[in-house]
Design a protein around this motif. Structure first.
Motif, PDB file in Angstrom:
ATOM      1  N   ALA A  18      34.917  23.951  27.656  1.00 12.02           N
ATOM      2  CA  ALA A  18      35.963  24.145  28.996  1.00 12.02           C
ATOM      3  C   ALA A  18      36.979  25.004  28.619  1.00 12.02           C
ATOM      4  O   ALA A  18      37.101  26.258  29.555  1.00 12.02           O
ATOM      5  N   LYS A  19      37.401  25.239  27.289  1.00 10.95           N
ATOM      6  CA  LYS A  19      38.527  26.187  27.041  1.00 10.95           C
ATOM      7  C   LYS A  19      37.776  27.695  27.164  1.00 10.95           C
ATOM      8  O   LYS A  19      38.216  28.609  27.589  1.00 10.95           O
ATOM      9  N   ARG A  21      35.105  28.343  28.702  1.00 16.00           N
ATOM     10  CA  ARG A  21      34.599  28.856  30.037  1.00 16.00           C
ATOM     11  C   ARG A  21      35.838  29.413  30.881  1.00 16.00           C
ATOM     12  O   ARG A  21      35.659  30.515  31.416  1.00 16.00           O
ATOM     13  N   VAL A  22      37.104  28.987  30.694  1.00 22.73           N
ATOM     14  CA  VAL A  22      38.382  29.406  31.309  1.00 22.73           C
ATOM     15  C   VAL A  22      38.573  30.665  31.069  1.00 22.73           C
ATOM     16  O   VAL A  22      38.818  31.748  31.583  1.00 22.73           O
ATOM     17  N   TRP A  23      38.511  30.988  29.629  1.00 21.74           N
ATOM     18  CA  TRP A  23      38.860  32.297  29.021  1.00 21.74           C
ATOM     19  C   TRP A  23      37.728  33.144  29.604  1.00 21.74           C
ATOM     20  O   TRP A  23      38.184  34.616  30.035  1.00 21.74           O
ATOM     21  N   ARG A  24      36.315  32.997  29.409  1.00 21.45           N
ATOM     22  CA  ARG A  24      35.345  33.727  30.089  1.00 21.45           C
ATOM     23  C   ARG A  24      35.433  34.091  31.537  1.00 21.45           C
ATOM     24  O   ARG A  24      35.527  35.645  31.817  1.00 21.45           O
ATOM     25  N   GLU A  25      35.818  33.177  32.301  1.00 16.18           N
ATOM     26  CA  GLU A  25      36.191  33.511  33.761  1.00 16.18           C
ATOM     27  C   GLU A  25      37.416  34.307  33.985  1.00 16.18           C
ATOM     28  O   GLU A  25      37.396  35.268  34.920  1.00 16.18           O
ATOM     29  N   LYS A  26      38.465  34.309  32.913  1.00 19.92           N
ATOM     30  CA  LYS A  26      39.545  35.049  33.231  1.00 19.92           C
ATOM     31  C   LYS A  26      39.203  36.372  32.710  1.00 19.92           C
ATOM     32  O   LYS A  26      39.877  37.411  33.735  1.00 19.92           O
TER      33      LYS A  26
END
Length: 60
Positions: A18-19, A21-26
């Motif tokens: 989840a971390k 994924r959030v980083w990749r989306e950012k």
């Protein structure tokens, strides 16, 4: 006891995913903001090396 330990490992792995994924989306959002005007995903270096076709044909 083994189930609890396994669940902790799975929970930790899911939290890491989840971390990431959030980083990749950012990062993807920042890339779109920066290079959103380009029609395709092109490197800045590729764009810098490109020469206009009419200039090349005139000099030959």
């Amino acid at each position: 006891m083994t189930d609890t330990h396994t669940n902790d490992v799975v929970a930790n792995a899911l939290a890491e995913v989840a971390k990431l994924r959030v980083w990749r989306e950012k990062v993807e959002a920042e890339r779109r903001k920066t290079f959103g005007a380009m029609g395709t995903r092109q490197s800045v270096y590729v764009l810098a090396r490109q020469k206009p076709a009419p200039t090349e044909t005139k000099s030959q």
